[in-house]
Design a protein around this motif. Structure first.
Motif, short mmCIF file in Angstrom:
data_model
loop_
_atom_site.label_atom_id
_atom_site.label_comp_id
_atom_site.label_asym_id
_atom_site.label_seq_id
_atom_site.Cartn_x
_atom_site.Cartn_y
_atom_site.Cartn_z
N ARG A 41 0.84 -1.21 0.00
CA ARG A 41 0.00 0.00 0.00
C ARG A 41 0.87 1.26 0.00
O ARG A 41 0.66 2.17 -0.78
CB ARG A 41 -0.93 -0.01 1.20
CG ARG A 41 -1.92 1.14 1.23
CD ARG A 41 -2.89 1.00 2.38
NE ARG A 41 -3.80 2.13 2.44
CZ ARG A 41 -4.49 2.46 3.52
NH1 ARG A 41 -4.38 1.72 4.62
NH2 ARG A 41 -5.29 3.50 3.50
N GLN A 42 1.86 1.29 0.86
CA GLN A 42 2.76 2.44 0.93
C GLN A 42 3.59 2.55 -0.35
O GLN A 42 3.81 3.63 -0.87
CB GLN A 42 3.66 2.34 2.15
CG GLN A 42 4.56 3.54 2.34
CD GLN A 42 5.46 3.42 3.54
OE1 GLN A 42 5.61 2.35 4.12
NE2 GLN A 42 6.07 4.52 3.93
N GLU A 45 1.52 3.97 -3.24
CA GLU A 45 1.36 5.42 -3.07
C GLU A 45 2.65 6.13 -3.46
O GLU A 45 2.62 7.16 -4.14
CB GLU A 45 1.01 5.77 -1.61
CG GLU A 45 -0.40 5.44 -1.21
CD GLU A 45 -1.44 6.38 -1.83
OE1 GLU A 45 -1.08 7.48 -2.33
OE2 GLU A 45 -2.62 6.01 -1.83
N ILE A 143 -1.57 7.83 3.87
CA ILE A 143 -2.27 6.63 4.33
C ILE A 143 -2.80 6.85 5.75
O ILE A 143 -3.95 6.50 6.05
CB ILE A 143 -1.33 5.41 4.27
CG1 ILE A 143 -1.06 5.05 2.80
CG2 ILE A 143 -1.90 4.23 5.05
CD1 ILE A 143 0.07 4.05 2.59
#
Length: 150
Positions: A41-42, A45, A143
Motif C-alpha cells: 500500500r505504501q 502510493e 495513508i
C-alpha cells in the motif's frame, strides 16, 4: 557515467547509474543494486507520488508473489545508511540481484517469486534513495490521514 540529465537532478548516488554519453546501458550482467522493500500500500502510493513528479524519478519496482510488498531497486551502498521506519533496505552486493541491462526486452525478475510492477524498460535505471525516502514519507502521511478519516 554521466549525471542524471533531468532538471533538479538526482543525488550523486543515483547519477552514477545513468547511461553513458553514448547511450549505452549497464554491462550485460547488470549492475549490483540494493533493494528497498515496503508494504504494498505504501509502495504503490510512493510510486504514484514519484510518477506525478514528471521526471523519471522511479526505477524498476518488483512485487512479491502475494503482492504484499514492493521492492525498489536503488544504488548499491544505500543499505548502509537506510533508516526509513516501516521499510527495509537489503544490501545485495550483486548476489542474485542486479539492475537489469537496458534497453531490450523485459528481463526476468532478478529474484524468484517476484514480478515486475515497473519493469526496467518503463523506468529510469534505479530510484534515487533520497527521493524515495521523501515519497515513502509522504505516502505514509497520506495513508495515515486516510485511515484516520474512517
Amino acid at each position: 557515467m554521466q549525471a542524471n540529465p533531468q532538471p533538479g537532478g538526482a543525488s550523486g548516488t543515483t547519477a552514477e547509474h545513468w547511461p553513458t554519453p553514448d547511450a549505452s546501458a549497464p554491462h550485460e550482467e547488470g549492475e549490483p543494486c540494493d533493494l528497498v522493500t515496503v508494504p504494498a500500500r505504501q509502495g504503490l502510493e510512493a510510486v504514484d507520488i514519484l510518477r506525478r513528479g514528471g521526471a523519471p524519478l522511479v526505477g524498476p519496482v518488483l512485487h512479491d508473489g502475494s503482492c504484499d510488498t514492493l521492492g525498489f531497486l536503488v544504488p548499491p551502498g544505500t543499505a548502509a545508511g537506510w533508516d526509513m521506519p516501516g521499510s527495509a533496505c537489503t544490501r545485495t552486493s550483486g548476489r542474485g540481484l542486479a539492475i537489469p541491462p537496458l534497453p531490450g526486452a523485459e528481463p526476468e525478475p532478478p529474484a524468484s517469486g517476484t514480478g515486475w510492477l515497473l519493469p526496467p524498460d518503463d523506468t529510469g535505471p534505479v530510484t534515487d534513495p533520497v527521493v524515495l525516502r521523501e515519497a515513502l514519507g509522504e505516502a505514509a502521511r497520506l495513508i495515515e490521514a486516510a485511515d484516520n478519516c474512517r
